[in-house]
Design a protein around this motif. Sequence first.
Motif, PDB file in Angstrom:
ATOM      1  N   ALA A  98      -4.502  -1.230   8.474  1.00 53.26           N
ATOM      2  CA  ALA A  98      -5.229  -1.846   7.345  1.00 53.26           C
ATOM      3  C   ALA A  98      -4.822  -3.310   7.201  1.00 53.26           C
ATOM      4  O   ALA A  98      -3.633  -3.642   7.246  1.00 53.26           O
ATOM      5  N   ILE A 140       0.774   0.172   8.667  1.00 56.32           N
ATOM      6  CA  ILE A 140       1.035   1.029   9.826  1.00 56.32           C
ATOM      7  C   ILE A 140      -0.264   1.560  10.437  1.00 56.32           C
ATOM      8  O   ILE A 140      -0.425   1.639  11.650  1.00 56.32           O
ATOM      9  N   CYS A 141      -1.242   1.886   9.575  1.00 56.87           N
ATOM     10  CA  CYS A 141      -2.525   2.421  10.070  1.00 56.87           C
ATOM     11  C   CYS A 141      -3.440   1.321  10.597  1.00 56.87           C
ATOM     12  O   CYS A 141      -4.473   1.606  11.190  1.00 56.87           O
ATOM     13  N   CYS A 154      -0.756   6.348   1.644  1.00 52.96           N
ATOM     14  CA  CYS A 154      -0.350   7.545   2.395  1.00 52.96           C
ATOM     15  C   CYS A 154       1.166   7.518   2.540  1.00 52.96           C
ATOM     16  O   CYS A 154       1.808   6.501   2.269  1.00 52.96           O
ATOM     17  N   CYS A 191       0.843  -1.204   0.000  1.00 57.21           N
ATOM     18  CA  CYS A 191       0.000   0.000   0.000  1.00 57.21           C
ATOM     19  C   CYS A 191       0.875   1.250   0.000  1.00 57.21           C
ATOM     20  O   CYS A 191       1.791   1.383   0.802  1.00 57.21           O
ATOM     21  N   ARG A 192       0.551   2.180  -0.914  1.00 61.35           N
ATOM     22  CA  ARG A 192       1.243   3.474  -0.969  1.00 61.35           C
ATOM     23  C   ARG A 192       0.223   4.603  -0.853  1.00 61.35           C
ATOM     24  O   ARG A 192       0.451   5.689  -1.356  1.00 61.35           O
ATOM     25  N   ILE A 226      -6.094  -3.781   1.937  1.00 58.40           N
ATOM     26  CA  ILE A 226      -5.084  -3.252   1.002  1.00 58.40           C
ATOM     27  C   ILE A 226      -5.344  -3.779  -0.411  1.00 58.40           C
ATOM     28  O   ILE A 226      -5.361  -3.018  -1.388  1.00 58.40           O
ATOM     29  N   GLY A 279       3.601   5.128   4.535  1.00 58.02           N
ATOM     30  CA  GLY A 279       4.008   3.894   3.883  1.00 58.02           C
ATOM     31  C   GLY A 279       5.199   4.157   3.000  1.00 58.02           C
ATOM     32  O   GLY A 279       5.848   5.194   3.152  1.00 58.02           O
TER      33      GLY A 279
HETATM   34 FE1  SF4 Z   1      -1.484   2.340   3.365  1.00 57.89          FE
HETATM   35 FE2  SF4 Z   1      -2.145   2.564   5.938  1.00 57.89          FE
HETATM   36 FE3  SF4 Z   1       0.374   2.064   5.217  1.00 57.89          FE
HETATM   37 FE4  SF4 Z   1      -0.691   4.462   4.762  1.00 57.89          FE
HETATM   38  S1  SF4 Z   1      -0.308   3.521   6.749  1.00 57.89           S
HETATM   39  S2  SF4 Z   1       0.559   3.269   3.325  1.00 57.89           S
HETATM   40  S3  SF4 Z   1      -2.783   3.896   4.236  1.00 57.89           S
HETATM   41  S4  SF4 Z   1      -1.406   0.714   4.904  1.00 57.89           S
END
Ligand code: SF4
Length: 635
Positions: A70, A67-68, A49, A46-47, A75, A52
């Motif tokens: 998900a 990190i959030c 945000c 995932c990119r 994803i 990431g």
């Molecule tokens: Fe994706 Fe969440 Fe990672 Fe951001 S923090 S890149 S939204 S998985």
Amino acid sequence: MLSERSIDPAALDLLKKAAKDGIETVWDRYEAQQPQCGFGSLGICCRHCIQGPCRIDPFGQGPTRGICGATVDVIVARNLLRQVAAGAAAHVDHAYDAVEALELAAQGKINYPIKDKNKLRTIAAGLGLDATDQDVNALALEVVKVAYADMANHSQTPIQWLMAHAPKERIAVWKDLGILPRNPDREIREALHQTTMGMDADPVNLVLATAKQGLVDGYAGLKLATDMQDILFGSPTPVVTEANLGVLKSDYVNLIVHGHVPLLSEKIVEWAKTLSTEAQSVGAQGIQVAGICCSGNEVLMRQGIPLATNFLAQELAIVTGAVDAMVVDVQCIMPSLAQVAACYHTELITTMPIVKIPGATHIPFSLENADEAAQVIVRKALTAYTKRDPQKIHIPDHRSTIMAGFSVEAISAALAHLDADQPLKPLVDNIANGNILGVVATVGCNNVKVTQDLFHVEMVKELLKNNVLVVATGCSAHALAKAGLMNSEGTERFAGASLQAVLTAVGEAAGLGAPLPPVLHMGSCVDNSRIGDLVTAIARYLGVDTSALPVAASAPEPQHEKALSIGTWAVTMGLTTHLGVVPPVLGGKQVTELLTQGLTEVIGGKFYVETDPLLAAQGLITDIRAKRRALGLDN
Ligand code: SF4
Ligand code: BF8
């Protein structure tokens, strides 16, 4: 190994020349990319945000969430939704360029005559407009108004183009699921919003949103584009010509149209005819126009222009050393064309404000300057002809005869020779009695991950042998045309006995003096709407839902996001939709399960992934047989 790159003899021939000439091709760059990223292939990166990129460990030993927070399915589902929305955006943008053209044409502001007044009246009547005595231009403006109203719709009401054309039974299903799309731009915007950081974390909701994008694609993209283009340029009728790079001529100025939008390519064809006498002044016999990708399909269907080749061999067209100019508009145009063209005398010409390629000549094309731009482009090709290097020319001697132009109108006209009152009856009767086991639509691209054209051709041969009628569009149609599956001999060689008998009877009744081809070319990728129209008409005639019909779809070698959005639309129509190359979803178990099984319960259709052509054909036949049994047709 060379033979793993393509089954097209012209492509194989030119790959040898490319190596000799020191030309790097898409296959070389694919090899240079190996091994491709496993995270990307599984869809688990995932990119969205800039905390990431986040990657999930597919083996369950590392991170299981971004990190959030998900999950892997979130994803994967978000990535897929964005891809399908991008595909829909491409088609909707294409369609609204055609709407604008119809508007300006009806206002007399541009030099595009409205060619198909019958189609205009049919579309207008379908939209509930009074189509009887109205002046053509006034009626066209009414139709345009409806299309624009969809774009300006800020209420919760669904897209009118969908409501006017989709089967009622399907609309009820989509309504129940809450996926009837409103304004196409709003839905695409919403998909981008829904997939940003901190938004939807429910894979089921994200997959349903993906299905909604399929409907945006199907009706505000494909269907709208085809309708507008048919009104402007005419609904296709059968044409006979040839396919493959052998259509280029050594003593002619060869001009290739490549891309998707007929607004440009129709003008090029027109001006190439008008200016053909100027060819003599540069020492050529005339001007040969030929097409690549869907621009090729568009001018083939309406003007009988030969097909040069499909997506993967676009660079190889230039390697012939005999292409004087290649003019491109939008979509599926490899940026590498500029490097290849630089090694030959070929003028690579870009035309659109959103497609510029360093190294190409940019000749801005607009609806208002269409005639001037087309003349400049044709004359560039004439000038380039004088710069040819005879040492570098090699035109492979491969081409196949093809009959194309099978719009729904053309198919109905052919069948009307058997039953003038109910043209669909002979087709439906032959499906019911098992002479035709079912229908498979093969669509979509070439993908460098698999041998060019092989999947299309091998799978279709197996289907035909089993009396499955095949209709095709896009680069699939190119592949099948090149392989000799779109002419009468193809029917004799490849169709099963009962399918052959039906195609022979229709061909003779229609006065062709030969069988219909076993694969009917229905047009470009936006013309998948024609397949939708045919399926809708058959379902309506029988009074059943489209998901009940013994009809399936297949994209054997998909590469583009558009192929994913078209496939998603086919699934929403209730069709089993085969993919021969796996899209990046396998990292998400729940998403994969939803796409291949779970959706069926609620929508009727599903994705079916099979990477072997013969097994894919058998899988589709099994699906068709199950649908026949459910309808009480016991073959
Ligand atoms: Fe994706 Fe969440 Fe990672 Fe951001 S923090 S890149 S939204 S998985
Ligand atoms: O729209 S089949 S490679 S050319 S995306 Fe592109 Fe795929 Fe060919 Fe036509 Ni469709």
